[in-house]
Design a protein around this motif. Structure first.
Motif, PDB file in Angstrom:
ATOM      1  N   ASP A 196       0.901  -1.320   0.220  1.00 41.57           N
ATOM      2  CA  ASP A 196       0.023   0.033  -0.048  1.00 41.57           C
ATOM      3  C   ASP A 196       0.830   1.076  -0.053  1.00 41.57           C
ATOM      4  O   ASP A 196       0.768   2.358  -0.536  1.00 41.57           O
ATOM      5  CB  ASP A 196      -0.930   0.053   1.213  1.00 41.57           C
ATOM      6  CG  ASP A 196      -2.046  -1.456   1.226  1.00 41.57           C
ATOM      7  OD1 ASP A 196      -2.241  -1.253  -0.007  1.00 41.57           O
ATOM      8  OD2 ASP A 196      -2.258  -1.850   2.327  1.00 41.57           O
ATOM      9  N   LYS A 215       2.553   1.529  -3.557  1.00 40.96           N
ATOM     10  CA  LYS A 215       1.428   1.885  -4.415  1.00 40.96           C
ATOM     11  C   LYS A 215       1.176   3.441  -4.430  1.00 40.96           C
ATOM     12  O   LYS A 215       1.100   3.981  -5.464  1.00 40.96           O
ATOM     13  CB  LYS A 215       0.026   1.143  -4.368  1.00 40.96           C
ATOM     14  CG  LYS A 215      -1.028   1.545  -5.340  1.00 40.96           C
ATOM     15  CD  LYS A 215      -1.869   2.497  -4.723  1.00 40.96           C
ATOM     16  CE  LYS A 215      -3.005   2.869  -5.638  1.00 40.96           C
ATOM     17  NZ  LYS A 215      -3.964   4.062  -5.080  1.00 40.96           N
ATOM     18  N   GLU A 274       2.460   6.197  -7.298  1.00 37.34           N
ATOM     19  CA  GLU A 274       1.292   6.972  -8.044  1.00 37.34           C
ATOM     20  C   GLU A 274       1.871   8.546  -7.698  1.00 37.34           C
ATOM     21  O   GLU A 274       1.718   9.205  -8.730  1.00 37.34           O
ATOM     22  CB  GLU A 274       0.097   6.750  -7.289  1.00 37.34           C
ATOM     23  CG  GLU A 274      -1.159   7.665  -7.859  1.00 37.34           C
ATOM     24  CD  GLU A 274      -2.367   7.053  -7.332  1.00 37.34           C
ATOM     25  OE1 GLU A 274      -3.441   7.478  -8.056  1.00 37.34           O
ATOM     26  OE2 GLU A 274      -2.627   6.315  -6.331  1.00 37.34           O
ATOM     27  N   TYR A 314       1.374  -7.487  -7.970  1.00 38.27           N
ATOM     28  CA  TYR A 314       0.061  -6.768  -7.924  1.00 38.27           C
ATOM     29  C   TYR A 314       0.212  -5.753  -9.091  1.00 38.27           C
ATOM     30  O   TYR A 314       1.322  -5.048  -9.777  1.00 38.27           O
ATOM     31  CB  TYR A 314       0.271  -5.644  -6.573  1.00 38.27           C
ATOM     32  CG  TYR A 314       0.347  -6.255  -5.575  1.00 38.27           C
ATOM     33  CD1 TYR A 314      -0.960  -6.890  -5.056  1.00 38.27           C
ATOM     34  CD2 TYR A 314       1.446  -6.434  -4.771  1.00 38.27           C
ATOM     35  CE1 TYR A 314      -0.938  -7.417  -3.577  1.00 38.27           C
ATOM     36  CE2 TYR A 314       1.577  -6.923  -3.487  1.00 38.27           C
ATOM     37  CZ  TYR A 314       0.507  -7.464  -2.929  1.00 38.27           C
ATOM     38  OH  TYR A 314       0.259  -8.029  -1.615  1.00 38.27           O
ATOM     39  N   VAL A 349      -1.552  -3.454 -10.588  1.00 39.98           N
ATOM     40  CA  VAL A 349      -1.604  -1.931 -10.262  1.00 39.98           C
ATOM     41  C   VAL A 349      -0.154  -1.468 -10.041  1.00 39.98           C
ATOM     42  O   VAL A 349       0.065  -0.201 -10.634  1.00 39.98           O
ATOM     43  CB  VAL A 349      -2.699  -1.410  -9.322  1.00 39.98           C
ATOM     44  CG1 VAL A 349      -2.086  -2.049  -7.807  1.00 39.98           C
ATOM     45  CG2 VAL A 349      -2.698  -0.040  -9.370  1.00 39.98           C
ATOM     46  N   GLN A 351       1.700  -1.646 -13.429  1.00 35.44           N
ATOM     47  CA  GLN A 351       1.090  -0.539 -14.493  1.00 35.44           C
ATOM     48  C   GLN A 351       1.851   0.859 -13.940  1.00 35.44           C
ATOM     49  O   GLN A 351       2.225   1.665 -14.977  1.00 35.44           O
ATOM     50  CB  GLN A 351      -0.434  -0.589 -14.323  1.00 35.44           C
ATOM     51  CG  GLN A 351      -0.803   0.592 -15.236  1.00 35.44           C
ATOM     52  CD  GLN A 351      -2.515   0.720 -15.235  1.00 35.44           C
ATOM     53  OE1 GLN A 351      -3.225  -0.192 -14.631  1.00 35.44           O
ATOM     54  NE2 GLN A 351      -3.071   1.732 -15.756  1.00 35.44           N
ATOM     55  N   LEU A 352       1.929   1.347 -12.653  1.00 38.99           N
ATOM     56  CA  LEU A 352       2.457   2.310 -12.374  1.00 38.99           C
ATOM     57  C   LEU A 352       3.867   2.647 -12.409  1.00 38.99           C
ATOM     58  O   LEU A 352       4.323   3.557 -12.980  1.00 38.99           O
ATOM     59  CB  LEU A 352       2.171   2.882 -10.917  1.00 38.99           C
ATOM     60  CG  LEU A 352       0.649   3.090 -10.523  1.00 38.99           C
ATOM     61  CD1 LEU A 352       0.378   3.038  -9.063  1.00 38.99           C
ATOM     62  CD2 LEU A 352       0.070   4.444 -11.016  1.00 38.99           C
ATOM     63  N   GLN A 409       0.028  -5.791 -19.476  1.00 29.34           N
ATOM     64  CA  GLN A 409       0.837  -4.811 -19.334  1.00 29.34           C
ATOM     65  C   GLN A 409       1.817  -4.584 -20.448  1.00 29.34           C
ATOM     66  O   GLN A 409       2.728  -3.828 -20.251  1.00 29.34           O
ATOM     67  CB  GLN A 409       1.700  -4.916 -17.952  1.00 29.34           C
ATOM     68  CG  GLN A 409       0.492  -5.089 -16.694  1.00 29.34           C
ATOM     69  CD  GLN A 409       0.021  -3.762 -16.654  1.00 29.34           C
ATOM     70  OE1 GLN A 409       0.203  -2.652 -17.000  1.00 29.34           O
ATOM     71  NE2 GLN A 409      -1.390  -3.960 -16.087  1.00 29.34           N
TER      72      GLN A 409
END
Length: 687
Positions: A166, A169, A173, A205, A207, A210-211, A250
């Motif tokens: 978390d 992430k 971001e 993960y 996400v 992707q980030l 991805q």
């Protein structure tokens, strides 16, 4: 047994408050509790506000209206880790709303919350919501600038290496959003953030993957960052990433990163030496099925790389053209994939070597088929590829000619997409250098078809169409078609006054080429070409050698106009078989009247119009004056003193007489012409 004595209960101290259990069902009550000095009350109040704000956007605005921001921020500054942890949770959740963010910005929270990004001294949950705050604030550009000026990138990048997903992430971001500003890309390299980003591409993960890839795509826009990634062996990592089917979602983001890396010739060379290009080919034409979007972005990566001459050479050595041609010819491929392949092929065709290779590997036929497609992007890409392939390459021009590609290209001149019109005009211009092909194109009425793109609203289309017209108007048949087309000449004359230098230059060149005979020049004059050219040549910024040449050609092939505007002719201006007349001196802004317009004028007291008609008797035209009176009698015989020059002698081997000079003819006829005009006026007055 003794008597029982009752124990007396001790009274509580007078300064102790009896505990009160409060159960509140209103968020405003919890906001009031934020001013309590008790830790337990503060912890519960902050936690309840966090849960309330997490439920909806409206709740966050409601908390702001209740005045929760100030007391929460005061608790964030608390030295009690448990208190500022719960306060940061509520504060971070509220920061996700745009209105709340604007209010927070006025509170100057950045410096305080940056201290909570220290993963070594703060609890993970505190760091998580502190990074969430920065991820929320970095959405708007004005906030980005402030955060970068405060140096927030430095404490964020170490969080990319922590174990809490978390925290990673939210920190990633925030970094990804800050990287929209080009100045922040150097700071990623400065604080050694590229290596952890590469490592995060392997995260479990999606996400985070992707980030990480999105961040790398922005980071690699900087040349020095690309060099750093080369040293970190990022190419091998990305190629392996593309060959993992489980990460197929991805692959597009990975190709965006690879596309930036392939801009450098050194990277392309390393990829070719390590066999990476072959693996990239497998993405395009391998046995394993790939999504169309992945193939499209792979073609885009190749096209971007091929803009560099050294890269084109390396790609050619690896026979990249064959892969692209295969994509173009496979019927099962989607239109968007074929369009991307054609665009990449057009970029490869910038090289002379690649151009020859493409033409000799049967690419012309499939490209001609694609320009008939219903897909706009496919037609545009295929026509661009044909335009590049035919530039300075006679073999490819002949291939288009032999494969009946002229009709599709001419039809493309009226395509609704402007880029298709421009590409078709360029290809036709390239093919017109060959006399045989040019004659065949003229037979297909190509000059008339160019009238539509000449009237386009696009400067690029106008410029290309004008250049194409110039390439065909060397021939008399083409000039005849130009006169008969109706809309081409007015459109071309209008382009002389264009605000675009390229359009104006090409239009002037087309006029200079087309004004090679009297009929075409007269048609240009009818539509005001002299006025347009005078305006351009009077300007110091718009005048050019092309506009001066066009004006010179117009006047040399229309001597009456030249005499009216300048009052004299040059020694090399010779009257041939066209009538010469003088309607009077004209200013540069006046329109030159035609002979028919002069004939239609009423007789008045102005100076007569002198006509010098040097034609063969079989092609004699009636002579007129400005008063409308005929200068021939009813039998068709011109009056004395205005007789047409005798026709040239027949071809008997004798030496022909030179044409009569305009100045000599005028001197011999002007006096008698004036006398004849006076007689006509006297007769009219008597009537």
């Amino acid at each position: 047994m003794g008597k029982k004595v009752k124990k007396e209960t001790e009274a509580p101290p007078s300064d102790v408050f009896d505990p009160v259990a409060i159960e509140s069902k209103n968020a405003k009550t919890a906001v009031i509790m934020l001013d309590s000095p008790e830790q337990e009350v503060l912890l519960k109040a902050c936690e309840s506000l966090y849960r309330f704000g997490e439920k909806s956007e409206e709740n966050r605005v409601q908390l702001m209206n209740f005045g929760a921001l100030e007391p929460l921020f005061n608790l964030v500054k608390s030295d009690d880790k448990a208190v500022h942890r719960n306060a940061m949770m509520a504060f971070g959740v509220m920061s996700c709303h745009p209105d709340v963010k604007r209010a927070m910005r006025n509170m100057d929270c950045t410096k305080v919350i940056m201290k909570l990004l220290d993963a070594e001294t703060e609890e993970p949950i505190t760091t998580e919501f502190a990074s969430l705050y920065f991820a929320s604030m970095a959405v708007e550009f004005t906030h980005k600038v402030e955060l970068l000026e405060r140096g927030v990138m430095e404490p964020l990048i170490p969080l990319l290496s922590v174990t809490d997903p978390d925290v990673v992430k939210n920190a990633l971001e925030a970094v990804n959003l800050l990287l929209h500003d080009y100045q922040s890309r150097a700071s990623v390299r400065q604080f050694e953030g590229i290596a952890p980003m590469l490592e995060l591409t392997k995260s479990e993960y999606p996400v985070i993957q992707q980030l990480a890839l999105e961040s790398l795509a922005k980071v690699t826009q900087d040349v020095e960052n690309r060099d750093a990634m080369r040293e970190l062996e990022a190419l091998d990592l990305l190629i392996k990433f593309l060959n993992k089917p489980e990460w197929q979602d991805q692959h597009v983001n990975a190709l965006l990163v690879l596309s930036n890396l392939l801009l450098d010739a050194e990277t392309v060379g390393l990829l070719a030496e390590g066999g990476g290009l072959k693996k990239l080919y497998e993405v395009l034409v391998g046995e394993e099925p790939r999504p169309a979007e992945v193939k499209v972005h792979a073609c885009i990566a190749i096209a971007r790389s091929a803009k560099n001459e050294d890269n084109r050479r390396i790609l050619h050595e690896q026979e990249m053209e064959k892969v692209l041609i295969q994509l173009l010819t496979e019927s099962g491929e989607e239109a968007q994939v074929r369009a991307a392949a054609a665009k990449a092929l057009s970029q490869m065709a910038e090289s002379v070597t690649c151009k020859n290779f493409i033409g000799r590997n049967d690419a012309i036929g499939p490209l001609l088929s694609q320009i008939k497609s219903n897909n706009d992007d496919l037609r545009e890409s295929a026509s661009l590829c044909l335009a590049n392939l035919t530039a300075g390459n006679q073999y490819n021009c002949n291939e288009v000619y032999e494969k009946n590609g002229m009709d599709p290209l001419i039809n493309l001149l009226s395509d609704p997409r402007e880029a298709c019109q421009a590409n078709a005009a360029t290809a036709l211009t390239n093919m017109a250098t060959d006399e045989v092909i040019r004659s065949s194109l003229q037979a297909l009425v190509v000059v008339g078809a160019l009238a539509a793109p000449l009237q386009s609203n696009s400067n690029i289309v106008q410029a290309r169409a004008a250049m194409a017209l110039a390439s065909f108007c060397y021939d008399a048949d083409a000039r005849r078609e130009l006169r008969d087309s109706g809309g081409a000449i007015p459109a071309l004359v209008g382009l002389i006054g264009s605000g675009s230098d390229e359009v104006r230059r090409n239009a002037c060149w087309a006029v200079a080429v087309a004004a090679a005979d009297t009929e075409t020049t007269a048609e240009f004059c009818t539509h005001g070409v002299i006025h347009q050219l005078n305006q351009v040549n009077e300007s110091t910024t718009r005048r050019s050698n092309y506009s001066e040449l066009a004006q010179e050609r117009i006047f040399d092939n229309h001597l009456p106009a030249k005499y009216s505007y300048f009052g004299k002719l040059s020694v090399n201006n010779i009257l041939t078989n066209e009538p010469f007349y003088d309607p009077g001196a004209l200013t540069v802004h006046s329109r030159f009247p035609t002979l028919e317009e002069v004939h239609a004028q009423e007789v008045d007291d102005r100076r007569e119009v002198v006509l010098v008609n040097i034609q063969q008797e079989s092609a004699h035209r009636p002579d007129v004056t400005s008063e409308g009176g005929s200068l021939t009698d009813e039998s068709g015989t011109p009056p004395a003193g205005l007789a047409a020059a005798p026709p040239p002698p027949a071809s008997t081997g004798q030496k022909k007489k030179p044409p009569v000079s305009s100045s000599t003819a005028m001197k011999n006829t002007s006096e008698k012409a004036r006398e004849r005009a006076r007689n006509l006026r006297q007769q009219k007055d008597k009537k």
